[in-house]
Design a protein around this motif. Structure first.
Motif, mmCIF file in Angstrom:
data_model
loop_
_atom_site.group_PDB
_atom_site.id
_atom_site.type_symbol
_atom_site.label_atom_id
_atom_site.label_comp_id
_atom_site.label_asym_id
_atom_site.label_seq_id
_atom_site.Cartn_x
_atom_site.Cartn_y
_atom_site.Cartn_z
ATOM 1 N N ALA A 32 42.576 42.060 39.776
ATOM 2 C CA ALA A 32 42.946 40.654 39.595
ATOM 3 C C ALA A 32 42.510 40.197 38.204
ATOM 4 O O ALA A 32 41.396 40.456 37.765
ATOM 5 C CB ALA A 32 42.296 39.791 40.655
ATOM 6 N N GLY A 33 43.408 39.552 37.494
ATOM 7 C CA GLY A 33 43.099 39.050 36.164
ATOM 8 C C GLY A 33 43.349 40.049 35.044
ATOM 9 O O GLY A 33 43.200 39.712 33.881
ATOM 10 N N LEU A 34 43.716 41.288 35.391
ATOM 11 C CA LEU A 34 44.020 42.296 34.372
ATOM 12 C C LEU A 34 45.529 42.379 34.187
ATOM 13 O O LEU A 34 46.297 42.106 35.106
ATOM 14 C CB LEU A 34 43.494 43.678 34.799
ATOM 15 N N ASP A 35 45.953 42.769 33.003
ATOM 16 C CA ASP A 35 47.373 42.951 32.713
ATOM 17 C C ASP A 35 47.765 44.371 33.122
ATOM 18 O O ASP A 35 47.722 45.292 32.321
ATOM 19 C CB ASP A 35 47.623 42.718 31.219
ATOM 20 N N VAL A 36 48.126 44.539 34.396
ATOM 21 C CA VAL A 36 48.460 45.851 34.957
ATOM 22 C C VAL A 36 49.962 45.918 35.190
ATOM 23 O O VAL A 36 50.551 44.978 35.720
ATOM 24 C CB VAL A 36 47.734 46.082 36.306
ATOM 25 N N LYS A 37 50.567 47.038 34.800
ATOM 26 C CA LYS A 37 51.991 47.274 35.056
ATOM 27 C C LYS A 37 52.191 48.711 35.473
ATOM 28 O O LYS A 37 51.522 49.604 34.975
ATOM 29 C CB LYS A 37 52.831 47.026 33.807
ATOM 30 N N VAL A 48 46.887 49.456 31.953
ATOM 31 C CA VAL A 48 46.186 48.181 31.778
ATOM 32 C C VAL A 48 46.155 47.918 30.289
ATOM 33 O O VAL A 48 45.827 48.801 29.496
ATOM 34 C CB VAL A 48 44.741 48.236 32.323
ATOM 35 N N ARG A 49 46.511 46.698 29.907
ATOM 36 C CA ARG A 49 46.565 46.339 28.490
ATOM 37 C C ARG A 49 45.455 45.362 28.155
ATOM 38 O O ARG A 49 45.211 44.391 28.873
ATOM 39 C CB ARG A 49 47.924 45.701 28.200
ATOM 40 N N ARG A 50 44.783 45.622 27.035
ATOM 41 C CA ARG A 50 43.802 44.685 26.475
ATOM 42 C C ARG A 50 44.016 44.731 24.973
ATOM 43 O O ARG A 50 43.616 45.685 24.317
ATOM 44 C CB ARG A 50 42.400 45.113 26.870
ATOM 45 N N GLY A 51 44.702 43.731 24.426
ATOM 46 C CA GLY A 51 45.036 43.742 22.998
ATOM 47 C C GLY A 51 45.968 44.902 22.696
ATOM 48 O O GLY A 51 46.992 45.046 23.344
ATOM 49 N N GLN A 58 46.180 56.719 37.228
ATOM 50 C CA GLN A 58 47.004 57.118 38.363
ATOM 51 C C GLN A 58 46.244 56.809 39.649
ATOM 52 O O GLN A 58 45.049 57.077 39.745
ATOM 53 C CB GLN A 58 47.287 58.610 38.278
ATOM 54 N N ARG A 59 46.961 56.255 40.630
ATOM 55 C CA ARG A 59 46.372 55.976 41.934
ATOM 56 C C ARG A 59 47.084 56.821 42.969
ATOM 57 O O ARG A 59 48.285 56.711 43.138
ATOM 58 C CB ARG A 59 46.533 54.510 42.297
ATOM 59 N N LYS A 60 46.336 57.672 43.637
ATOM 60 C CA LYS A 60 46.897 58.504 44.705
ATOM 61 C C LYS A 60 45.948 58.473 45.887
ATOM 62 O O LYS A 60 44.778 58.820 45.753
ATOM 63 C CB LYS A 60 47.040 59.956 44.243
ATOM 64 N N ASN A 61 46.465 58.040 47.022
ATOM 65 C CA ASN A 61 45.684 58.025 48.260
ATOM 66 C C ASN A 61 44.332 57.326 48.095
ATOM 67 O O ASN A 61 43.317 57.803 48.587
ATOM 68 C CB ASN A 61 45.473 59.452 48.777
ATOM 69 N N GLY A 62 44.318 56.246 47.352
ATOM 70 C CA GLY A 62 43.088 55.486 47.154
ATOM 71 C C GLY A 62 42.189 56.001 46.046
ATOM 72 O O GLY A 62 41.243 55.342 45.659
ATOM 73 N N ALA A 63 42.484 57.192 45.520
ATOM 74 C CA ALA A 63 41.681 57.757 44.429
ATOM 75 C C ALA A 63 42.288 57.353 43.088
ATOM 76 O O ALA A 63 43.500 57.297 42.932
ATOM 77 C CB ALA A 63 41.635 59.273 44.531
#
Length: 80
Positions: A32-37, A48-51, A58-63
């Motif tokens: 929440a609050g992060l620029d995630v695409k 995730v972008r910061r400047g 990568q998200r796989k099965n919660g990892a």
């Protein structure tokens, strides 16, 4: 030395602190609050972008796996 450690060494101390903060939030799941695409054409790879800095993960099965920490350029997303 792995790819992520090398990328962090090339950053300034201020940028390194920002990236470490981002990495902690990504690992804990506090997006929440992060620029995630989600990257186009990839089901489980996000950025995730910061400047002009990008953290690609990568998200796989919660990892969560951190794939890259890079500055934005023409080739930032080509390998993913």
């Amino acid at each position: 030395m792995d790819k992520i450690s090398k990328a962090l060494k090339r950053l300034s101390p201020k940028e390194r602190g920002q990236v470490k903060e981002l990495l902690l939030k990504i690992e804990s799941g506090e997006l929440a609050g992060l620029d995630v695409k989600k990257l186009k054409g990839r089901g489980d790879i996000f950025r995730v972008r910061r400047g002009d800095l990008r953290v690609i993960f990568q998200r796989k099965n919660g990892a969560v796996s951190i794939l890259a920490v890079e500055r934005r350029s023409e080739g930032t997303y080509k390998n993913f």
